[in-house]
Scaffold this motif. Sequence first.
Motif, PDB file in Angstrom:
ATOM      1  N   ILE A 392       0.838  -1.205   0.000  1.00 60.27           N
ATOM      2  CA  ILE A 392       0.000   0.000   0.000  1.00 60.27           C
ATOM      3  C   ILE A 392       0.871   1.252   0.000  1.00 60.27           C
ATOM      4  O   ILE A 392       0.636   2.189  -0.772  1.00 60.27           O
ATOM      5  N   ILE A 393       1.883   1.266   0.876  1.00 61.00           N
ATOM      6  CA  ILE A 393       2.792   2.412   0.942  1.00 61.00           C
ATOM      7  C   ILE A 393       3.552   2.574  -0.367  1.00 61.00           C
ATOM      8  O   ILE A 393       3.700   3.693  -0.894  1.00 61.00           O
ATOM      9  N   PHE A 394       4.039   1.459  -0.919  1.00 58.26           N
ATOM     10  CA  PHE A 394       4.786   1.507  -2.181  1.00 58.26           C
ATOM     11  C   PHE A 394       3.925   2.107  -3.286  1.00 58.26           C
ATOM     12  O   PHE A 394       4.396   2.948  -4.071  1.00 58.26           O
ATOM     13  N   ALA A 395       2.672   1.674  -3.365  1.00 57.09           N
ATOM     14  CA  ALA A 395       1.780   2.177  -4.423  1.00 57.09           C
ATOM     15  C   ALA A 395       1.555   3.677  -4.282  1.00 57.09           C
ATOM     16  O   ALA A 395       1.694   4.428  -5.262  1.00 57.09           O
ATOM     17  N   GLU A 396       1.227   4.120  -3.068  1.00 59.85           N
ATOM     18  CA  GLU A 396       0.916   5.543  -2.906  1.00 59.85           C
ATOM     19  C   GLU A 396       2.157   6.410  -3.056  1.00 59.85           C
ATOM     20  O   GLU A 396       2.077   7.535  -3.564  1.00 59.85           O
ATOM     21  N   HIS A 397       3.293   5.896  -2.644  1.00 60.90           N
ATOM     22  CA  HIS A 397       4.501   6.717  -2.709  1.00 60.90           C
ATOM     23  C   HIS A 397       5.089   6.784  -4.114  1.00 60.90           C
ATOM     24  O   HIS A 397       5.445   7.865  -4.593  1.00 60.90           O
ATOM     25  N   HIS A 398       5.181   5.635  -4.792  1.00 61.59           N
ATOM     26  CA  HIS A 398       5.861   5.586  -6.085  1.00 61.59           C
ATOM     27  C   HIS A 398       4.904   5.682  -7.282  1.00 61.59           C
ATOM     28  O   HIS A 398       5.204   6.369  -8.264  1.00 61.59           O
ATOM     29  N   LEU A 399       3.799   4.977  -7.222  1.00 55.65           N
ATOM     30  CA  LEU A 399       2.934   4.874  -8.397  1.00 55.65           C
ATOM     31  C   LEU A 399       1.961   6.036  -8.527  1.00 55.65           C
ATOM     32  O   LEU A 399       1.696   6.493  -9.653  1.00 55.65           O
ATOM     33  N   PHE A 400       1.401   6.488  -7.418  1.00 53.85           N
ATOM     34  CA  PHE A 400       0.394   7.545  -7.520  1.00 53.85           C
ATOM     35  C   PHE A 400       0.916   8.797  -8.221  1.00 53.85           C
ATOM     36  O   PHE A 400       0.231   9.341  -9.106  1.00 53.85           O
ATOM     37  N   PRO A 401       2.104   9.302  -7.876  1.00 57.17           N
ATOM     38  CA  PRO A 401       2.603  10.479  -8.610  1.00 57.17           C
ATOM     39  C   PRO A 401       2.782  10.203 -10.104  1.00 57.17           C
ATOM     40  O   PRO A 401       2.534  11.094 -10.933  1.00 57.17           O
ATOM     41  N   PHE A 403       0.996   8.161 -11.950  1.00 55.68           N
ATOM     42  CA  PHE A 403      -0.320   8.045 -12.582  1.00 55.68           C
ATOM     43  C   PHE A 403      -1.126   9.340 -12.500  1.00 55.68           C
ATOM     44  O   PHE A 403      -2.252   9.404 -12.990  1.00 55.68           O
ATOM     45  N   GLY A 404      -0.551  10.365 -11.889  1.00 56.67           N
ATOM     46  CA  GLY A 404      -1.281  11.613 -11.727  1.00 56.67           C
ATOM     47  C   GLY A 404      -2.265  11.585 -10.575  1.00 56.67           C
ATOM     48  O   GLY A 404      -3.131  12.461 -10.469  1.00 56.67           O
ATOM     49  N   PHE A 405      -2.138  10.579  -9.676  1.00 49.36           N
ATOM     50  CA  PHE A 405      -3.004  10.507  -8.501  1.00 49.36           C
ATOM     51  C   PHE A 405      -2.433  11.421  -7.407  1.00 49.36           C
ATOM     52  O   PHE A 405      -1.301  11.883  -7.491  1.00 49.36           O
ATOM     53  N   SER A 406      -3.245  11.650  -6.392  1.00 50.34           N
ATOM     54  CA  SER A 406      -2.847  12.515  -5.283  1.00 50.34           C
ATOM     55  C   SER A 406      -2.347  11.692  -4.110  1.00 50.34           C
ATOM     56  O   SER A 406      -3.091  10.864  -3.579  1.00 50.34           O
ATOM     57  N   ARG A 407      -1.094  11.901  -3.740  1.00 50.74           N
ATOM     58  CA  ARG A 407      -0.595  11.283  -2.520  1.00 50.74           C
ATOM     59  C   ARG A 407      -1.278  11.963  -1.329  1.00 50.74           C
ATOM     60  O   ARG A 407      -1.499  13.172  -1.358  1.00 50.74           O
ATOM     61  N   TYR A 408      -1.617  11.240  -0.304  1.00 47.01           N
ATOM     62  CA  TYR A 408      -2.367  11.709   0.872  1.00 47.01           C
ATOM     63  C   TYR A 408      -3.815  12.052   0.547  1.00 47.01           C
ATOM     64  O   TYR A 408      -4.455  12.829   1.244  1.00 47.01           O
TER      65      TYR A 408
END
Length: 583
Positions: A392-401, A403-408
Amino acid sequence: MASNMPDMDRQIARMDKEQLPVPRHKLHRWPHFAGLYAAEHVAATEFVIGATFVALGAGIWDILVGLLIGNALAVLSFWLITTPIAIDTRLSLFTYLHRIAGDSMARLYNWANVIIFSVISAAMITVSATAVRILFDIPAQTQPYPTDPAFILLALSVAGIVVLVAVYGFNALTDFASICAPWLMVMFTAGGMVLLPELAESVTGATTLADFSTFIEVAGSTVFTGTNAQGEPGIGIWEVIGFAWAANTFAHFGLIDMALLRYAKKTRYGLTTSTGMMFGHYVAWISAGLMGAATAAVTQTSIVVLEPGEVAWHALGASGFVIVVVAGWTTANSNLYRAGLAAQAELPISRNKATLLVGLCVAVISCFPFVYRSMLPLLTYAGLVLVPIGGIIFAEHHLFPRFGFSRYWARYRGLRHNVPALATWGLSLAFGFALDALDLMPFYYLFVPTWCLSIVLYTLLAKRCGAAERYPEAEQSERLFQTRVQVFQAEQAAKERYEPIKDTTPLSRAIKAIWMIGGLLVPAALAWRVLFDSPDLASYHLNRELFYDVTIWCTAIYFVFAYWGLKRAKAACRGRPADAVVT
């Protein structure tokens, strides 16, 4: 989060330092982490794990090559997965998880840590008790449950000391543990060297090893034979690789060691974990297997029920008692301290009281020998439980930016419960344990597909719940917050402008020479003499007895002078202003 700069500055000043990124002036260089990992991963459990590989029937080449590959994969996992996130955020996993997933997820994660680290701590206490019981002539505990009331009292007594130290004297124990790594490395290696001639004589009729091929012949026919305790073909290289990789899954794929590596100056410092993996989980496991097999042969006891204390006594004499007790206590205390911190975060009591409460449960568990005998599956399944959090942490930290997703995003939306994160954890665990129940793959590798699934699941579920949206005001506030944190920490660094002073006084140099020569080089030289200068059994027994008699005094010298030197170094490092330091 405060909406204006003065309010934000006041909020930052009031925050606990654990909630803020590690400031630049608190970072460490690579020797700090090399020593830290060497100390943490050379523990009393190495006796258990080394003997378990023998009982499971691993072959000699499976061990030599499989452990090398598996531990190399573990080092790469620390370097490529854990360290980049730790350095980017400079936060512990708990703090970062709370920012990403909110209260509910953090609460569940904390309780999982309480359970896991309590059980590991209990196993270490039981290992220490197996050594102490020899002093009191208490029978060996060969059943999963205690069979002698005296052993129960002993385990509770050992647990009581561990709990009290974790509650009140953890800083002193941390200082003590930091000097144990070099001695543990020497003694684990020496134990295997001392018992190899005994094994060689049973195979070749000679007590000396002519070359490496002789070592392979001896170890392959007496220790790592490829046949398990039931006389059937044992595990192969793939199982050995899998366990070596999975043994610390909760630390690298599960990101627990963000707490340590957030202090690293550079990402490549993640490679310093090799001091723990390649020695503690390679040399020490192999040496422990050699010691266990030799002890089982001499005592005519099955290696399955052989206790670490018995192995250490036979291999190292009185120093074996010290190595089991010291390694068990230091590891038990660190894990109990972690469990207490996790419990304190969820209970309305102080850290000391939380640690004491957890310690009472640990004391009860430590009375049951089956806990330490189950270290391989325990470590593997503990990793499986915590690995989805790392995904979960890996996805939000590395992948979300990317894919244009919002971290936090969940915090920006004001959500206390990150439902995608909770669902991902639950579904990933169901998937991992279902694979195990169906026996579709060796359980050592379950963490790999489970981690991959958690990344995919969380990304898809979070997208549906708002991660793909933009939150410009909240993002701007977050950037301002990070900027003000840097300003606050720069001000703190200016007030704390102290640099460590290296103690180079003649007395400190003499102290260092004494513990290095008398405490480390002499035992190593005596073990070398036992292995390479014992042409027959008579000389072997003579050299071994000399090793036993002298090494216990070397052990005393090492700990007295190493601890003295440490206290002098710490006194020097209390510092003086940086501008007064002579360079």
